[in-house]
Design an enzyme around this catalytic site. Structure first.
Site, PDB file in Angstrom:
ATOM      1  N   GLU B  38       0.838  -1.202   0.000  1.00  0.00           N
ATOM      2  CA  GLU B  38       0.000   0.000   0.000  1.00  0.00           C
ATOM      3  C   GLU B  38       0.880   1.261   0.000  1.00  0.00           C
ATOM      4  O   GLU B  38       0.611   2.226  -0.724  1.00  0.00           O
ATOM      5  CB  GLU B  38      -0.891  -0.039   1.244  1.00  0.00           C
ATOM      6  CG  GLU B  38      -1.784   1.144   1.430  1.00  0.00           C
ATOM      7  CD  GLU B  38      -2.141   1.327   2.896  1.00  0.00           C
ATOM      8  OE1 GLU B  38      -2.126   0.338   3.659  1.00  0.00           O
ATOM      9  OE2 GLU B  38      -2.416   2.481   3.278  1.00  0.00           O
ATOM     10  N   ASP B  42       0.543   3.737  -3.119  1.00  0.00           N
ATOM     11  CA  ASP B  42       0.114   5.109  -2.878  1.00  0.00           C
ATOM     12  C   ASP B  42       1.012   6.095  -3.617  1.00  0.00           C
ATOM     13  O   ASP B  42       0.550   7.047  -4.253  1.00  0.00           O
ATOM     14  CB  ASP B  42       0.161   5.368  -1.372  1.00  0.00           C
ATOM     15  CG  ASP B  42      -0.046   6.822  -1.022  1.00  0.00           C
ATOM     16  OD1 ASP B  42      -1.184   7.300  -1.163  1.00  0.00           O
ATOM     17  OD2 ASP B  42       0.936   7.490  -0.637  1.00  0.00           O
ATOM     18  N   ASP B 111      -7.198   0.933   0.827  1.00  0.00           N
ATOM     19  CA  ASP B 111      -5.838   0.446   1.070  1.00  0.00           C
ATOM     20  C   ASP B 111      -5.519  -0.749   0.167  1.00  0.00           C
ATOM     21  O   ASP B 111      -4.414  -0.862  -0.363  1.00  0.00           O
ATOM     22  CB  ASP B 111      -5.670   0.027   2.540  1.00  0.00           C
ATOM     23  CG  ASP B 111      -5.745   1.233   3.476  1.00  0.00           C
ATOM     24  OD1 ASP B 111      -5.739   2.371   2.985  1.00  0.00           O
ATOM     25  OD2 ASP B 111      -5.816   1.022   4.700  1.00  0.00           O
ATOM     26  N   GLU B 114      -4.763   0.453  -3.320  1.00  0.00           N
ATOM     27  CA  GLU B 114      -3.395   0.971  -3.430  1.00  0.00           C
ATOM     28  C   GLU B 114      -2.379  -0.169  -3.445  1.00  0.00           C
ATOM     29  O   GLU B 114      -1.392  -0.127  -4.178  1.00  0.00           O
ATOM     30  CB  GLU B 114      -3.087   1.924  -2.269  1.00  0.00           C
ATOM     31  CG  GLU B 114      -3.799   3.262  -2.410  1.00  0.00           C
ATOM     32  CD  GLU B 114      -3.489   4.213  -1.271  1.00  0.00           C
ATOM     33  OE1 GLU B 114      -3.535   5.430  -1.502  1.00  0.00           O
ATOM     34  OE2 GLU B 114      -3.215   3.751  -0.140  1.00  0.00           O
TER      35      GLU B 114
END
Lengths: 224, 224
Positions: B38, B42, B111, B114
Protein backbone atom coordinates in the site's frame (compact mmCIF):
# COMPACT_ATOMS: atom_id res chain seq x y z
CA UNK A 1 22.81 31.72 -17.36
CA UNK A 2 25.43 29.06 -17.63
CA UNK A 3 24.04 25.77 -16.45
CA UNK A 4 27.04 23.62 -17.32
CA UNK A 5 28.37 23.37 -13.80
CA UNK A 6 24.92 22.53 -12.46
CA UNK A 7 24.31 19.86 -15.12
CA UNK A 8 27.65 18.33 -14.30
CA UNK A 9 26.79 18.24 -10.60
CA UNK A 10 23.38 16.75 -11.34
CA UNK A 11 24.92 14.17 -13.65
CA UNK A 12 22.48 15.04 -16.39
CA UNK A 13 22.84 17.43 -19.30
CA UNK A 14 19.49 19.06 -20.02
CA UNK A 15 18.75 19.24 -23.73
CA UNK A 16 16.01 21.77 -23.12
CA UNK A 17 17.70 24.52 -21.12
CA UNK A 18 14.49 26.52 -21.04
CA UNK A 19 12.93 23.78 -18.98
CA UNK A 20 15.80 23.86 -16.51
CA UNK A 21 15.56 27.64 -16.38
CA UNK A 22 11.85 27.34 -15.62
CA UNK A 23 12.60 24.92 -12.80
CA UNK A 24 14.88 27.58 -11.30
CA UNK A 25 12.32 30.38 -11.56
CA UNK A 26 10.56 31.26 -8.34
CA UNK A 27 7.02 32.56 -8.53
CA UNK A 28 8.21 35.98 -7.40
CA UNK A 29 10.25 36.40 -10.59
CA UNK A 30 7.93 35.70 -13.48
CA UNK A 31 4.45 34.70 -14.53
CA UNK A 32 5.84 31.40 -15.74
CA UNK A 33 7.44 29.85 -12.70
CA UNK A 34 8.42 26.52 -11.24
CA UNK A 35 5.39 25.56 -9.17
CA UNK A 36 3.86 23.18 -11.69
CA UNK A 37 7.17 21.39 -12.17
CA UNK A 38 7.56 21.27 -8.39
CA UNK A 39 4.15 19.57 -8.13
CA UNK A 40 5.29 16.95 -10.61
CA UNK A 41 8.78 16.53 -9.17
CA UNK A 42 7.50 16.11 -5.65
CA UNK A 43 5.46 13.10 -6.72
CA UNK A 44 8.31 11.61 -8.75
CA UNK A 45 10.71 11.93 -5.84
CA UNK A 46 8.18 10.42 -3.46
CA UNK A 47 7.73 7.39 -5.68
CA UNK A 48 11.38 6.81 -6.45
CA UNK A 49 12.26 6.96 -2.78
CA UNK A 50 9.30 4.77 -1.82
CA UNK A 51 10.39 2.09 -4.26
CA UNK A 52 14.03 2.27 -3.17
CA UNK A 53 13.06 1.85 0.49
CA UNK A 54 10.55 -0.89 -0.29
CA UNK A 55 13.26 -2.94 -2.00
CA UNK A 56 16.09 -2.09 0.36
CA UNK A 57 14.21 -2.87 3.57
CA UNK A 58 12.15 -5.98 2.82
CA UNK A 59 11.61 -6.68 6.51
CA UNK A 60 10.54 -3.25 7.63
CA UNK A 61 6.89 -2.43 8.20
CA UNK A 62 5.11 0.36 6.43
CA UNK A 63 5.43 2.76 9.37
CA UNK A 64 9.21 2.69 9.25
CA UNK A 65 9.28 3.03 5.47
CA UNK A 66 7.01 6.05 5.77
CA UNK A 67 9.19 7.66 8.41
CA UNK A 68 12.38 7.04 6.48
CA UNK A 69 10.84 8.43 3.33
CA UNK A 70 9.69 11.54 5.17
CA UNK A 71 13.24 12.14 6.37
CA UNK A 72 14.57 11.89 2.80
CA UNK A 73 12.01 14.03 1.00
CA UNK A 74 11.49 16.75 3.60
CA UNK A 75 12.39 20.33 2.83
CA UNK A 76 15.55 20.34 4.95
CA UNK A 77 17.04 17.42 3.05
CA UNK A 78 16.10 18.86 -0.35
CA UNK A 79 17.59 22.21 0.61
CA UNK A 80 20.80 20.43 1.62
CA UNK A 81 20.93 18.77 -1.81
CA UNK A 82 20.24 22.11 -3.47
CA UNK A 83 23.18 23.62 -1.59
CA UNK A 84 25.43 20.77 -2.65
CA UNK A 85 24.49 21.60 -6.24
CA UNK A 86 24.91 25.33 -5.53
CA UNK A 87 21.45 26.01 -6.87
CA UNK A 88 21.16 29.28 -4.98
CA UNK A 89 23.30 31.20 -7.45
CA UNK A 90 21.17 30.11 -10.38
CA UNK A 91 17.72 30.84 -8.96
CA UNK A 92 15.57 33.48 -10.60
CA UNK A 93 13.89 35.46 -7.85
CA UNK A 94 11.76 38.57 -7.77
CA UNK A 95 13.23 41.78 -6.34
CA UNK A 96 11.56 41.27 -2.92
CA UNK A 97 12.98 37.78 -2.49
CA UNK A 98 16.36 38.87 -3.76
CA UNK A 99 16.56 41.61 -1.19
CA UNK A 100 15.49 39.37 1.64
CA UNK A 101 18.01 36.69 0.70
CA UNK A 102 15.48 34.25 -0.77
CA UNK A 103 18.27 32.34 -2.49
CA UNK A 104 19.29 31.09 0.92
CA UNK A 105 15.80 30.16 2.06
CA UNK A 106 15.31 26.43 2.57
CA UNK A 107 11.81 26.34 1.17
CA UNK A 108 12.77 28.13 -2.05
CA UNK A 109 15.79 25.87 -2.54
CA UNK A 110 13.78 22.74 -1.81
CA UNK A 111 11.04 23.74 -4.23
CA UNK A 112 13.56 24.38 -7.00
CA UNK A 113 15.14 21.00 -6.35
CA UNK A 114 11.77 19.31 -6.77
CA UNK A 115 11.09 21.32 -9.91
CA UNK A 116 14.41 20.14 -11.39
CA UNK A 117 13.34 16.56 -10.70
CA UNK A 118 10.06 17.26 -12.50
CA UNK A 119 11.84 18.76 -15.50
CA UNK A 120 14.31 15.90 -15.63
CA UNK A 121 11.47 13.39 -15.55
CA UNK A 122 9.63 15.10 -18.41
CA UNK A 123 12.72 15.27 -20.56
CA UNK A 124 14.41 11.95 -19.81
CA UNK A 125 11.77 9.61 -18.40
CA UNK A 126 11.48 7.69 -15.18
CA UNK A 127 14.46 5.41 -15.59
CA UNK A 128 16.91 8.28 -15.95
CA UNK A 129 15.42 10.40 -13.17
CA UNK A 130 15.35 7.38 -10.87
CA UNK A 131 19.02 6.71 -11.53
CA UNK A 132 19.90 10.35 -10.85
CA UNK A 133 17.88 10.57 -7.63
CA UNK A 134 19.36 7.35 -6.27
CA UNK A 135 22.82 8.63 -7.09
CA UNK A 136 22.21 11.95 -5.28
CA UNK A 137 20.70 10.15 -2.30
CA UNK A 138 23.16 7.28 -2.23
CA UNK A 139 24.93 8.25 1.00
CA UNK A 140 21.74 9.32 2.75
CA UNK A 141 20.00 6.05 1.92
CA UNK A 142 23.04 4.01 2.95
CA UNK A 143 23.04 5.80 6.31
CA UNK A 144 19.39 5.16 7.08
CA UNK A 145 18.69 3.19 10.18
CA UNK A 146 15.06 2.09 10.39
CA UNK A 147 15.33 1.84 14.15
CA UNK A 148 16.46 5.36 14.81
CA UNK A 149 13.47 7.44 15.73
CA UNK A 150 13.58 11.15 15.28
CA UNK A 151 13.51 12.55 18.79
CA UNK A 152 10.06 13.23 20.10
CA UNK A 153 9.09 16.62 21.49
CA UNK A 154 9.07 15.61 25.16
CA UNK A 155 12.59 14.23 24.86
CA UNK A 156 13.76 17.36 23.09
CA UNK A 157 12.21 19.61 25.71
CA UNK A 158 13.75 17.55 28.48
CA UNK A 159 17.17 17.75 26.86
CA UNK A 160 16.74 21.49 26.38
CA UNK A 161 16.11 21.93 30.09
CA UNK A 162 18.86 19.54 31.19
CA UNK A 163 21.34 21.25 28.89
CA UNK A 164 20.63 24.50 30.75
CA UNK A 165 20.64 22.88 34.21
CA UNK A 166 17.00 23.80 34.64
CA UNK A 167 14.30 21.81 36.45
CA UNK A 168 12.56 19.22 34.31
CA UNK A 169 9.19 19.99 32.73
CA UNK A 170 6.11 19.07 34.63
CA UNK A 171 2.99 17.71 32.89
CA UNK A 172 -0.43 17.73 34.45
CA UNK A 173 -3.76 16.48 33.19
CA UNK A 174 -6.14 19.42 33.40
CA UNK A 175 -9.19 17.88 31.83
CA UNK A 176 -10.46 14.70 30.23
CA UNK A 177 -13.44 15.16 28.00
CA UNK A 178 -15.67 12.76 26.10
CA UNK A 179 -16.57 9.12 26.44
CA UNK A 180 -14.02 6.38 26.80
CA UNK A 181 -13.65 5.59 23.10
CA UNK A 182 -13.35 9.21 22.08
CA UNK A 183 -11.60 11.18 24.77
CA UNK A 184 -9.78 14.44 24.62
CA UNK A 185 -7.02 15.11 27.10
CA UNK A 186 -5.97 18.59 28.06
CA UNK A 187 -2.46 18.73 29.44
CA UNK A 188 -0.63 21.60 31.01
CA UNK A 189 3.12 21.67 30.76
CA UNK A 190 5.10 23.87 33.13
CA UNK A 191 8.80 24.67 33.09
CA UNK A 192 9.22 26.91 36.08
CA UNK A 193 9.99 30.56 35.55
CA UNK A 194 11.38 30.21 32.07
CA UNK A 195 8.09 30.55 30.24
CA UNK A 196 4.36 30.64 30.82
CA UNK A 197 2.78 27.20 31.10
CA UNK A 198 1.10 25.97 27.95
CA UNK A 199 -1.90 23.77 27.45
CA UNK A 200 -2.50 21.35 24.63
CA UNK A 201 -5.12 18.83 23.64
CA UNK A 202 -4.87 15.38 22.17
CA UNK A 203 -6.88 12.20 21.92
CA UNK A 204 -4.47 10.48 24.24
CA UNK A 205 -2.50 11.65 27.21
CA UNK A 206 0.72 10.89 25.38
CA UNK A 207 -0.26 12.94 22.33
CA UNK A 208 -1.44 15.87 24.39
CA UNK A 209 1.86 15.88 26.30
CA UNK A 210 3.83 15.71 23.06
CA UNK A 211 1.82 18.59 21.67
CA UNK A 212 2.35 20.65 24.83
CA UNK A 213 6.09 19.98 24.71
CA UNK A 214 6.15 21.01 21.06
CA UNK A 215 4.37 24.29 21.77
CA UNK A 216 6.74 25.06 24.63
CA UNK A 217 9.78 24.33 22.49
CA UNK A 218 8.45 26.70 19.83
CA UNK A 219 7.88 29.33 22.47
CA UNK A 220 11.40 28.91 23.81
CA UNK A 221 13.02 29.01 20.40
CA UNK A 222 11.01 32.12 19.43
CA UNK A 223 12.08 33.78 22.63
CA UNK A 224 15.80 33.35 22.01
CA UNK B 1 -9.32 -17.79 -4.32
CA UNK B 2 -10.17 -17.31 -7.93
CA UNK B 3 -8.75 -14.03 -9.15
CA UNK B 4 -9.71 -14.39 -12.81
CA UNK B 5 -12.69 -12.09 -12.63
CA UNK B 6 -10.67 -9.47 -10.76
CA UNK B 7 -7.76 -9.64 -13.21
CA UNK B 8 -10.19 -9.25 -16.07
CA UNK B 9 -11.72 -6.19 -14.44
CA UNK B 10 -8.29 -4.70 -13.72
CA UNK B 11 -7.21 -5.42 -17.30
CA UNK B 12 -4.07 -7.14 -16.08
CA UNK B 13 -3.40 -10.80 -15.48
CA UNK B 14 -1.05 -11.20 -12.51
CA UNK B 15 1.64 -13.77 -13.14
CA UNK B 16 2.43 -13.91 -9.43
CA UNK B 17 -0.91 -14.63 -7.79
CA UNK B 18 0.72 -14.70 -4.37
CA UNK B 19 1.54 -11.04 -4.79
CA UNK B 20 -2.06 -10.21 -5.65
CA UNK B 21 -3.21 -12.29 -2.69
CA UNK B 22 -0.85 -10.33 -0.45
CA UNK B 23 -2.29 -7.06 -1.76
CA UNK B 24 -5.72 -8.27 -0.69
CA UNK B 25 -4.63 -9.29 2.81
CA UNK B 26 -5.57 -6.88 5.57
CA UNK B 27 -3.30 -6.62 8.57
CA UNK B 28 -5.98 -8.21 10.73
CA UNK B 29 -5.71 -11.47 8.77
CA UNK B 30 -2.05 -12.40 8.73
CA UNK B 31 1.43 -11.45 9.72
CA UNK B 32 2.25 -10.85 6.08
CA UNK B 33 -0.23 -8.20 4.96
CA UNK B 34 -0.69 -5.48 2.40
CA UNK B 35 0.62 -2.40 4.19
CA UNK B 36 4.03 -2.32 2.53
CA UNK B 37 2.48 -2.71 -0.91
CA UNK B 38 0.00 0.00 0.00
CA UNK B 39 2.89 2.34 0.87
CA UNK B 40 4.41 1.70 -2.55
CA UNK B 41 1.14 1.83 -4.47
CA UNK B 42 0.11 5.11 -2.88
CA UNK B 43 3.24 6.79 -4.21
CA UNK B 44 2.87 5.22 -7.66
CA UNK B 45 -0.73 6.37 -7.93
CA UNK B 46 0.21 9.87 -6.76
CA UNK B 47 2.86 10.17 -9.42
CA UNK B 48 0.86 8.73 -12.28
CA UNK B 49 -2.05 11.04 -11.50
CA UNK B 50 0.27 14.04 -11.04
CA UNK B 51 1.81 13.47 -14.45
CA UNK B 52 -1.56 12.96 -16.14
CA UNK B 53 -2.89 16.22 -14.68
CA UNK B 54 0.31 18.10 -15.45
CA UNK B 55 0.03 17.15 -19.12
CA UNK B 56 -3.72 17.46 -19.43
CA UNK B 57 -4.03 20.90 -17.84
CA UNK B 58 -1.04 22.87 -19.14
CA UNK B 59 -2.61 26.17 -18.13
CA UNK B 60 -3.63 25.32 -14.59
CA UNK B 61 -1.59 26.47 -11.62
CA UNK B 62 -0.13 24.09 -9.09
CA UNK B 63 -2.92 24.72 -6.58
CA UNK B 64 -5.59 23.42 -8.92
CA UNK B 65 -3.51 20.43 -9.95
CA UNK B 66 -3.01 19.60 -6.27
CA UNK B 67 -6.72 19.86 -5.54
CA UNK B 68 -7.69 17.76 -8.54
CA UNK B 69 -5.16 15.15 -7.61
CA UNK B 70 -6.44 15.01 -4.06
CA UNK B 71 -9.95 14.36 -5.35
CA UNK B 72 -8.70 11.45 -7.48
CA UNK B 73 -6.47 9.73 -4.95
CA UNK B 74 -8.54 10.19 -1.80
CA UNK B 75 -9.92 7.20 0.03
CA UNK B 76 -13.50 7.71 -1.17
CA UNK B 77 -12.47 7.54 -4.81
CA UNK B 78 -10.24 4.52 -4.29
CA UNK B 79 -13.03 2.74 -2.41
CA UNK B 80 -15.36 3.48 -5.32
CA UNK B 81 -12.87 1.90 -7.69
CA UNK B 82 -12.48 -1.07 -5.37
CA UNK B 83 -16.25 -1.56 -5.41
CA UNK B 84 -16.31 -1.40 -9.21
CA UNK B 85 -13.76 -4.22 -9.18
CA UNK B 86 -15.75 -6.05 -6.47
CA UNK B 87 -12.64 -6.28 -4.32
CA UNK B 88 -14.64 -6.72 -1.15
CA UNK B 89 -15.38 -10.39 -1.83
CA UNK B 90 -11.70 -11.19 -2.30
CA UNK B 91 -10.29 -9.44 0.76
CA UNK B 92 -8.63 -11.49 3.45
CA UNK B 93 -9.68 -10.10 6.81
CA UNK B 94 -9.22 -11.18 10.38
CA UNK B 95 -12.22 -12.50 12.29
CA UNK B 96 -12.87 -9.16 14.03
CA UNK B 97 -13.00 -7.23 10.78
CA UNK B 98 -15.09 -9.93 9.12
CA UNK B 99 -17.69 -9.73 11.85
CA UNK B 100 -17.83 -5.95 11.77
CA UNK B 101 -18.21 -5.89 7.99
CA UNK B 102 -14.69 -4.70 7.25
CA UNK B 103 -15.03 -5.75 3.62
CA UNK B 104 -17.40 -2.85 3.18
CA UNK B 105 -15.23 -0.28 4.95
CA UNK B 106 -13.93 2.45 2.68
CA UNK B 107 -10.51 2.62 4.26
CA UNK B 108 -9.88 -1.12 3.96
CA UNK B 109 -11.04 -1.15 0.35
CA UNK B 110 -8.97 1.91 -0.53
CA UNK B 111 -5.84 0.45 1.07
CA UNK B 112 -6.25 -2.80 -0.86
CA UNK B 113 -6.68 -0.84 -4.08
CA UNK B 114 -3.39 0.97 -3.43
CA UNK B 115 -1.69 -2.31 -2.57
CA UNK B 116 -2.84 -3.79 -5.89
CA UNK B 117 -1.30 -0.81 -7.66
CA UNK B 118 1.94 -1.46 -5.77
CA UNK B 119 1.93 -5.15 -6.69
CA UNK B 120 1.17 -4.37 -10.32
CA UNK B 121 4.03 -1.88 -10.45
CA UNK B 122 6.50 -4.37 -9.00
CA UNK B 123 5.49 -7.08 -11.43
CA UNK B 124 4.90 -5.16 -14.62
CA UNK B 125 6.75 -1.84 -14.31
CA UNK B 126 5.69 1.76 -14.52
CA UNK B 127 4.50 1.82 -18.11
CA UNK B 128 1.98 -0.95 -17.57
CA UNK B 129 0.71 0.34 -14.23
CA UNK B 130 0.40 3.83 -15.67
CA UNK B 131 -1.68 2.54 -18.55
CA UNK B 132 -3.92 0.59 -16.19
CA UNK B 133 -4.43 3.49 -13.78
CA UNK B 134 -5.26 5.89 -16.59
CA UNK B 135 -7.72 3.40 -17.98
CA UNK B 136 -9.46 2.95 -14.60
CA UNK B 137 -9.54 6.70 -14.06
CA UNK B 138 -10.42 7.67 -17.61
CA UNK B 139 -13.96 8.85 -16.92
CA UNK B 140 -13.05 10.58 -13.67
CA UNK B 141 -10.20 12.47 -15.29
CA UNK B 142 -12.36 13.42 -18.26
CA UNK B 143 -14.96 14.83 -15.88
CA UNK B 144 -12.55 16.98 -13.90
CA UNK B 145 -13.25 20.66 -13.91
CA UNK B 146 -10.35 22.65 -12.46
CA UNK B 147 -12.73 25.44 -11.53
CA UNK B 148 -15.13 23.41 -9.44
CA UNK B 149 -14.21 23.66 -5.81
CA UNK B 150 -15.19 20.87 -3.52
CA UNK B 151 -17.78 22.26 -1.16
CA UNK B 152 -16.34 23.55 2.08
CA UNK B 153 -17.64 22.36 5.43
CA UNK B 154 -19.55 25.52 6.30
CA UNK B 155 -21.41 25.37 3.01
CA UNK B 156 -22.18 21.71 3.51
CA UNK B 157 -23.45 22.28 7.03
CA UNK B 158 -25.59 25.18 5.85
CA UNK B 159 -27.08 23.05 3.07
CA UNK B 160 -27.70 20.25 5.53
CA UNK B 161 -29.70 22.59 7.76
CA UNK B 162 -31.56 24.25 4.88
CA UNK B 163 -32.47 20.88 3.40
CA UNK B 164 -34.18 20.06 6.69
CA UNK B 165 -35.79 23.51 7.07
CA UNK B 166 -33.79 24.10 10.22
CA UNK B 167 -32.33 27.38 11.45
CA UNK B 168 -28.90 28.22 10.07
CA UNK B 169 -25.78 27.49 12.13
CA UNK B 170 -24.44 30.21 14.33
CA UNK B 171 -20.70 30.80 14.79
CA UNK B 172 -19.23 32.71 17.68
CA UNK B 173 -15.67 33.60 18.56
CA UNK B 174 -15.07 32.28 22.06
CA UNK B 175 -11.42 33.09 22.44
CA UNK B 176 -8.48 34.58 20.59
CA UNK B 177 -5.11 33.52 21.93
CA UNK B 178 -1.57 34.48 21.04
CA UNK B 179 0.08 37.48 19.47
CA UNK B 180 -1.04 38.99 16.21
CA UNK B 181 1.27 36.95 14.00
CA UNK B 182 0.45 33.68 15.67
CA UNK B 183 -3.13 33.66 16.87
CA UNK B 184 -5.40 30.79 17.69
CA UNK B 185 -9.11 31.28 17.32
CA UNK B 186 -11.61 29.24 19.23
CA UNK B 187 -15.01 29.17 17.59
CA UNK B 188 -18.23 27.75 18.86
CA UNK B 189 -20.79 26.57 16.34
CA UNK B 190 -24.39 26.11 17.42
CA UNK B 191 -27.28 24.60 15.49
CA UNK B 192 -30.17 24.93 17.89
CA UNK B 193 -31.61 21.83 19.49
CA UNK B 194 -30.32 19.36 16.91
CA UNK B 195 -26.95 18.77 18.56
CA UNK B 196 -24.69 20.05 21.28
CA UNK B 197 -22.60 23.05 20.26
CA UNK B 198 -19.04 22.23 19.25
CA UNK B 199 -15.85 24.18 19.62
CA UNK B 200 -12.90 24.14 17.32
CA UNK B 201 -9.57 25.89 17.01
CA UNK B 202 -7.69 27.26 14.06
CA UNK B 203 -5.05 29.81 13.26
CA UNK B 204 -7.61 31.95 11.52
CA UNK B 205 -11.24 32.63 12.21
CA UNK B 206 -12.16 31.08 8.87
CA UNK B 207 -10.26 27.87 9.56
CA UNK B 208 -11.66 27.52 13.05
CA UNK B 209 -15.18 27.95 11.66
CA UNK B 210 -14.55 25.38 8.95
CA UNK B 211 -13.23 22.96 11.53
CA UNK B 212 -16.24 23.52 13.78
CA UNK B 213 -18.60 22.94 10.86
CA UNK B 214 -16.73 19.76 9.98
CA UNK B 215 -17.01 18.41 13.53
CA UNK B 216 -20.70 19.18 13.63
CA UNK B 217 -21.30 17.47 10.30
CA UNK B 218 -19.52 14.38 11.59
CA UNK B 219 -21.61 14.48 14.72
CA UNK B 220 -24.80 14.74 12.71
CA UNK B 221 -23.87 11.96 10.34
CA UNK B 222 -22.87 9.68 13.22
CA UNK B 223 -26.20 10.40 14.91
CA UNK B 224 -28.29 9.28 11.95
Amino acid sequence: MDYRRLCKALGYRFKDEASLALALTHRSAAKQHNERLEFLGDSVLGMVVAKALYLRFPEQPEGKLTRMRASLVKGDTLAELAREFELGDLLKLGPGELKSGGFRRDSILADAMEAIIGALYLEAGLEEVEERILCWYEGRIANLDPNVHPKDHKTRLQEYMQGRKLPLPDYEVIEIKGKSHDQTFVIECRIGELAEPVRAKGNSRRRAEQQAAKLLLEKLSNAT
